[in-house]
Each structure stands twice: as structure tokens, then as C-alpha cells.
Design an enzyme around this catalytic site. Structure first.
Site, mmCIF file in Angstrom:
data_model
loop_
_atom_site.group_PDB
_atom_site.id
_atom_site.type_symbol
_atom_site.label_atom_id
_atom_site.label_comp_id
_atom_site.label_asym_id
_atom_site.label_seq_id
_atom_site.Cartn_x
_atom_site.Cartn_y
_atom_site.Cartn_z
ATOM 1 N N VAL A 120 0.838 -1.203 0.000
ATOM 2 C CA VAL A 120 0.000 0.000 0.000
ATOM 3 C C VAL A 120 0.871 1.250 0.000
ATOM 4 O O VAL A 120 0.616 2.203 -0.751
ATOM 5 C CB VAL A 120 -0.956 0.002 1.207
ATOM 6 C CG1 VAL A 120 -1.774 1.292 1.241
ATOM 7 C CG2 VAL A 120 -1.886 -1.208 1.156
ATOM 8 N N VAL B 48 -4.102 5.311 7.258
ATOM 9 C CA VAL B 48 -5.013 4.283 6.733
ATOM 10 C C VAL B 48 -4.463 2.894 7.063
ATOM 11 O O VAL B 48 -4.812 1.915 6.413
ATOM 12 C CB VAL B 48 -5.214 4.427 5.205
ATOM 13 C CG1 VAL B 48 -5.951 5.695 4.864
ATOM 14 C CG2 VAL B 48 -3.883 4.353 4.469
ATOM 15 N N ALA B 49 -3.602 2.812 8.090
ATOM 16 C CA ALA B 49 -2.973 1.538 8.452
ATOM 17 C C ALA B 49 -3.673 0.921 9.654
ATOM 18 O O ALA B 49 -4.655 0.175 9.508
ATOM 19 C CB ALA B 49 -1.487 1.754 8.736
ATOM 20 N N ARG B 50 -3.199 1.221 10.850
ATOM 21 C CA ARG B 50 -3.769 0.702 12.089
ATOM 22 C C ARG B 50 -3.815 1.822 13.116
ATOM 23 O O ARG B 50 -2.836 2.559 13.294
ATOM 24 C CB ARG B 50 -2.931 -0.472 12.635
ATOM 25 C CG ARG B 50 -3.094 -1.763 11.851
ATOM 26 C CD ARG B 50 -4.469 -2.370 12.098
ATOM 27 N NE ARG B 50 -4.709 -3.556 11.292
ATOM 28 C CZ ARG B 50 -5.320 -3.556 10.115
ATOM 29 N NH1 ARG B 50 -5.726 -2.407 9.589
ATOM 30 N NH2 ARG B 50 -5.523 -4.672 9.471
ATOM 31 N N ASP C 3 -8.493 7.037 9.125
ATOM 32 C CA ASP C 3 -9.465 6.014 8.719
ATOM 33 C C ASP C 3 -9.540 4.885 9.741
ATOM 34 O O ASP C 3 -10.447 4.057 9.677
ATOM 35 C CB ASP C 3 -9.060 5.441 7.351
ATOM 36 C CG ASP C 3 -10.076 4.461 6.803
ATOM 37 O OD1 ASP C 3 -11.279 4.788 6.809
ATOM 38 O OD2 ASP C 3 -9.680 3.369 6.372
ATOM 39 N N GLU D 57 -12.358 0.529 17.641
ATOM 40 C CA GLU D 57 -13.309 0.759 16.556
ATOM 41 C C GLU D 57 -14.649 0.094 16.861
ATOM 42 O O GLU D 57 -14.674 -1.101 17.175
ATOM 43 C CB GLU D 57 -12.736 0.240 15.240
ATOM 44 C CG GLU D 57 -11.495 1.007 14.793
ATOM 45 C CD GLU D 57 -10.949 0.554 13.437
ATOM 46 O OE1 GLU D 57 -11.467 -0.445 12.887
ATOM 47 O OE2 GLU D 57 -10.021 1.201 12.936
ATOM 48 N N HIS E 56 -13.037 3.374 8.758
ATOM 49 C CA HIS E 56 -12.247 2.242 8.271
ATOM 50 C C HIS E 56 -12.701 1.833 6.868
ATOM 51 O O HIS E 56 -13.123 0.701 6.620
ATOM 52 C CB HIS E 56 -12.357 1.046 9.227
ATOM 53 C CG HIS E 56 -11.172 0.125 9.145
ATOM 54 N ND1 HIS E 56 -10.633 -0.498 10.248
ATOM 55 C CD2 HIS E 56 -10.417 -0.296 8.096
ATOM 56 C CE1 HIS E 56 -9.604 -1.253 9.881
ATOM 57 N NE2 HIS E 56 -9.460 -1.140 8.580
ATOM 58 N N LEU E 57 -12.578 2.775 5.938
ATOM 59 C CA LEU E 57 -13.048 2.574 4.572
ATOM 60 C C LEU E 57 -11.926 2.257 3.590
ATOM 61 O O LEU E 57 -12.160 2.233 2.381
ATOM 62 C CB LEU E 57 -13.784 3.837 4.091
ATOM 63 C CG LEU E 57 -15.040 4.249 4.866
ATOM 64 C CD1 LEU E 57 -15.635 5.512 4.253
ATOM 65 C CD2 LEU E 57 -16.060 3.128 4.869
#
Length: 595
Positions: free
Chosen positions: A203, A281-283, A307, A312, A331-332
């Protein structure tokens, strides 16, 4: 479980249950019998019971294409939003489990499976919600889907990067609230700015390509990344401190591990230049969220686009989520129609393959096998397992299986041919037909050692071109009796040898006899006196039973002397047909083998 029976004498092992004693209790693993080898005509039938379909528990929503693929092979149970207790209760009835990021697959889950769980599939890249140590201890393969959502995650990272820089979300909310605040939402340009990509995997590298296209200067930090690959994209690899201290934008793409947990904390924020902007956008756990709030309030971090979160969904009163300079999405990263479909298919294929005993290149708790290596070795993997399966079925019921030697003939050097995968598949073939245990690359050596089975490997170095990885493989079992005496080689061991021809595994030697038969379906091995008409006599009996012959080969010492006829059949002959074959005067002994 293979059931062995003879018209002369029944040799049927006691069926096992998961709670029964280990392989040592099988009649195949009793001390070596001192009885002489039988030379009388005999018929031995090896049959495998028809097992029910495996059960796959899908714990989180999976794309329809993946579900349909799973249903062609397994019983699929979809049960979403389970509590940990509910998951532990259901898992003992399942052979596979598929999760996304929301389900924790803990040690308790593996213990509750009582050994039945064979594979956990993570529909996505990260596997921090799966206890890999517990999975490996319990012989459970863990696979993920690391490629299908790569582009989607990279695109979402770019979307957050650009929308954050121009306050898109805030301006949208402002207009919908009846306001017109052009002067408030003045953004910043991306051209010429430095972007630090933290984690240069699939990514991260794809996001870097796109950021380069936006005119950004891209640097990256990843202690495991290839400098050559980074240079090919036009990215410079730098240290952690240099990356965070020189960047105008920082995009996070590392996995969540003990080493990366809260890596972005008060100390690291203090090293950043004032006004930095962060995308994640990882963790969520790689950021200390309270420290990020402090950095936002102090002006060190001008904006953040997130994200993912430590918890969550995050609390509704989260200061971070409610901060006016933070853009958030639920988380998209992988949430495109194409990615969802791709991930579903990728994980379904990996899970089905694992249930079939195959090894996916995406296995994460086993030594990784690069896709190109896996592709090259695929036919040899099948050959290795079938040779092991064939060899163990030739062992007489009263013999003790203790020592096996596997030899690989190749023109390649030791560094160019890793046989770990092949040895595991030989072990799988040797153990699974006589045990209820499931063997894969994760637990093969452990299972063999647990059962006192010593497997040694030997290289036969050949001259010539190393274009083919292996010329042939042979498997030898020492100090055992055989129910098919012709399988005993001149050295006194059961010996089978095979090659890959036209991409298919072939049996090329039994004992000291050369044969050539495709290892598909089932086999009939006949020891006979070489004389005219033998092929026709056996073929006529099988034809009358509507049993299709896919391959036939005869190996002999000399004309009119002893020979072995090897017949590949697509269907299992009836007892009557096998009895008729055994009654042909020239046939001394034969055995039917299920592969």
C-alpha cells in the site's frame, strides 16, 4: 482414514476420533514384526471413507463472490457480531474461520476449537487481531488477502491526503449548516511538498507512486524495504527521525506490532516541524491518540486524516474524532466494490486451498513462499504428497513406520532449491492416510517428531541445465514389511519414485521396477509373470465394470520374467472386479491404492 482389507486376511485399523490416542496407537506404528515377507498371491484393497464437507464459519461480512466460491467446497455458516464467548462455543464445530479486522481470534478460540480448526482467513492485510503464536502451536494455518485491496487502500490514502489539504469535509459540513466560509477554509498545495511514507510495503509504495504523480517529493522509512525498489519508483529511503522531521505530510502504512504500537507519541510529535499533516489508513494503534490531540491543540500537527482508530468504533465523545482539524472515515480503506469483491475471492481461494492441504503464498504463520517459487514448485508439491501417500499405503499393517528418506535429484545448487515445502508435503502424504491429524507446512515437522517419525533428506546432484528445479523425487521407508513385496527395492526398503511430466506427477519406479503412470485417481499395482495378453485380460475386466483406465505401464526385469503392471483408474473397481484380476493365473500379487 484408510481402511485396509484383504480377501485372505482383514487388516482394518481401528477408526480414530479426535479424542483418540495419537498415531502411535495405529497398527501402522507398532514395533517391527519379525514375520517373513509374504510371497503368496494376495489382494489388498485400500479405501478412504467419504468425509462430510468441511465447515467454514464467516464471522464478518464477506463479498458474495467469495461466499459462492466457498459454498462449492464447504458448508458455509455466516454468523456476524458474535461475542467472544459465542465464537469460542461455535468454533469447535468448524474447520475454518474467516474474519475481517473486527473479530479477535485469541488463544482461547484456538483452545476451544479442540484441534478441529485448520485455517483462519483474514479478509484483508493486517493480522494483528489473530494470535499467530497460538495458531502455530495448534497447527492452524493463517492466511490473509494482501493484494486485492492494495489499490483501494492507496487510493483512500490519497483521497484523505487531498481532502485534508483543502478542508473538503469541513467545508461540506459548513455549507450544509447554512454557512459560507470561504476565508476560513484556505488550504495548502501538495505540489513541491515532502511526503514521508512510513512503511513501504504494497500500500505504501502504491500511495507513493500516486503522490509522485501529484508533484510531491516522496521519502520513505521502512527497515525491511528494498532500496532498489524504492529508487525505481523515485523514492528515497531515510531514517525514522529524518522522515518525520523533514516531512510536510506523513502517511502511515506500517502493521501494528509490539514495536510499532504507539510509535507516534509525544516524543515523535516533538521532532516534527510545526504544521505537519498526518494521514493514517494503516492501524489506529500505531498512534497514541491522546498525544495526537495534544499535538493538534499545540499546533505541531495542523491536521490529521484518520481512517483507523485504536478502538473501533471510537467513543462518541472522542476528543480526537470531534476535533475540528481532524477528518475521519469509518475504516473505509478497502471499501470499494472492486476491492471487496477481490478480497472475498482472494481469501476464499486461500481458505479452500488450505482445507485441501495446499499452501497459499499468503500464509502468514509459516515460512513465506514467494508466488513465483510456489508456481514453479506446484507440480512437485503434488508429486511429493502423492509419493508419501503411496508409500505409506504399501506398508504392511504390522510394521512400524519410523524412518523415511526423501531424495531430490536436481542440477540446481542447494541455495537455489529450498525443499522445506516438499518435505512437509511428503510428511502430509505419509501421516494423513493413517491418522486423523491435519498436516501442513506450519506443523509438519512438529507432527512427525511427535510421532517418532524421522524424515531425512538427500540431494542427488545431476549434471546439466538447472531449468527444471527437480528431475525426480524418491521416497524410501526402511525396516518395514510391505503388503506388495515387489515394492521392496534391492536395498530392502519400500521405494517409490516419481517425476513431473507435462506438469503432472507421474510414478516412475516401484521397488526396482521402472514404470510410468500418471498419479491421478487410483492405482492398481500387479506383480506378474511377463507374458502376452496380460494388459488385455486386466483391461477387459475393468471395461466390463465400466472402470475407465487413464494410464497403464509395464516394467519388467527381462522378457517373460517378473514384471509390474501399473494401472491408473478413474473409478474404484468393485470387489468382484478386483477378485477377478487376482484370479488371473499369471498375477502373483496386487494392491489397489487410493490417491
Amino acid at each position: 482414514m484408510a481402511a485396509t482389507c484383504s480377501f485372505q486376511k482383514m487388516l482394518t485399523p481401528t477408526p480414530k476420533t479426535p479424542s483418540s490416542s495419537p498415531l502411535s496407537s495405529s497398527p501402522f506404528i507398532t514395533p517391527l514384526s519379525t514375520r517373513p515377507r509374504r510371497t503368496t498371491r494376495s489382494l489388498v484393497v485400500l479405501a478412504t471413507s467419504i468425509d462430510a464437507k468441511p465447515t467454514v464459519l464467516v464471522a464478518e461480512k464477506l463479498g458474495e463472490a467469495g461466499l459462492e466460491l466457498l459454498k462449492t467446497f464447504a458448508n458455509v455458516v455466516c454468523s456476524y457480531n458474535m461475542s467472544p464467548e459465542e465464537l469460542c462455543t461455535k468454533i469447535s464445530l468448524c474447520d475454518a474461520l474467516i474474519v475481517r479486522s473486527g473479530t479477535k481470534v485469541t488463544r482461547e478460540v484456538f483452545e476451544s476449537s479442540t484441534g478441529r480448526l485448520k485455517v483462519v482467513g483474514r479478509a484483508g492485510v493486517g493480522i494483528d487481531n489473530v494470535d499467530l503464536s497460538a495458531a502455530t502451536e495448534h497447527g492452524c494455518l493463517v492466511v490473509n488477502a494482501p493484494t486485492a485491496n492494495t489499490i483501494a487502500a492507496a487510493e483512500h490514502g490519497i483521497a484523505l491526503l487531498t481532502s485534508m489539504a483543502r478542508y473538503i469535509a469541513q467545508a461540506d459540513a459548513s455549507i450544509k449548516a447554512g454557512k459560507w466560509q470561504r476565508n476560513k477554509y484556505v488550504g495548502v498545495s501538495l505540489v513541491g511538498k515532502t511526503l514521508a511514507v512510513m512503511g513501504f510495503g504494497k500500500v505504501g509504495s502504491e500511495l507513493a507512486r500516486r503522490a509522485k504523480g501529484l508533484g510531491m517529493h516522496v521519502i520513505a522509512h521502512d527497515p525491511y524495504a528494498s532500496a532498489d525498489r524504492a529508487r525505481a519508483i523515485g523514492v528515497e529511503l531515510v531514517s525514522f527521525d529524518e522522515a518525520i522531521s523533514t516531512a510536510h505530510f506523513i502517511s502511515l502504512h506500517m502493521p501494528l506490532t509490539p514495536a510499532t504500537s504507539k510509535m507516534f507519541n509525544d516524543e515523535s510529535f516533538s521532532k516534527m516541524q510545526s504544521g505537519v499533516r498526518i494521514v493514517n489508513v494503516a492501524r489506529g494503534g500505531v498512534i497514541d491518540e491522546e498525544a495526537l490531540v495534544r499535538a493538534l491543540n499545540g499546533g505541531i500537527v495542523a491536521q490529521a486524516a484518520l481512517d483507523v482508530f485504536t478502538v473501533e468504533p471510537p467513543p462518541t465523545d472522542s476528543q480526537l474524532v470531534l476535533h475540528e482539524n481532524v477528518t475521519v472515515t469509518p475504516h473505509l480503506g478497502a471499501s470499494t466494490m472492486e476491492a471487496q469483491e477481490g478480497v472475498a475471492i482472494e481469501i476464499a481461494e486461500a481458505v479452500v486451498g488450505a482445507l485441501k492441504g495446499e499452501l497459499a503464498a499468503t500464509a502468514v504463520n509459516a515460512p513465506m513462499v514467494p508466488a513465483e517459487v510456489l508456481s514453479e514448485l506446484a507440480p512437485y508439491v503434488a508429486l511429493a504428497e502423492k509419493l508419501g501417500r503411496l508409500a505409506v499405503q504399501l506398508v504392511a499393517g504390522g510394521s512400524g513406520l519410523k524412518s523415511v528418506k526423501v531424495a531430490y535429484a536436481s542440477a540446481r545448487g542447494p541455495d537455489d532449491l529450498d525443499t522445506l515445502l516438499l518435505r512437509a508435503m511428503v510428511t502430509k502424504g505419509l501421516i494423513e492416510p493413517i491418522s486423523s491429524v491435519f498436516v501442513n507446512l506450519v506443523n509438519a515437522d512438529f507432527i512427525a517428531k511427535q510421532r517418532g517419525l524421522r524424515i531425512t533428506e538427500e540431494r542427488i546432484v545431476l549434471d546439466g541445465s538447472p531449468a527444471l528445479p527437480i528431475e525426480f523425487i524418491h521416497v524410501q521407508i526402511a525396516n518395514v514389511e510391505s503388503k506388495f513385496s515387489s515394492a521392496i527395492s534391492d536395498s530392502g526398503e519400500i521405494k517409490v519414485e516419481g517425476r513431473v511430466k507435462d506438469g503432472k506427477p507421474h510414478l516412475t519406479k516401484v521397488g526396482s521396477f521402472d514404470v510410468d503412470v500418471s498419479l491421478e485417481g487410483s492405482l492398481i499395482l500387479c506383480s506378474q509373470v511377463d507374458q502376452p495378453g496380460m494388459i488385455g485380460k486386466v483391461g477387459s475386466i475393468l471395461g466390463e465394470e465400466n472402470v475407465n483406465v487413464n494410464f497403464m505401464s509395464v516394467g519388467r526385469i527381462a522378457p517373460r520374467k517378473q514384471a509390474i503392471m501399473t494401472i491408473g483408474v478413474d473409478e474404484e473397481p468393485s470387489r468382484q472386479a478386483l477378485k477377478k484380476i487376482g484370479e488371473i493365473p499369471a498375477i502373483e500379487e496386487f494392491v489397489f491404492l487410493k490417491l
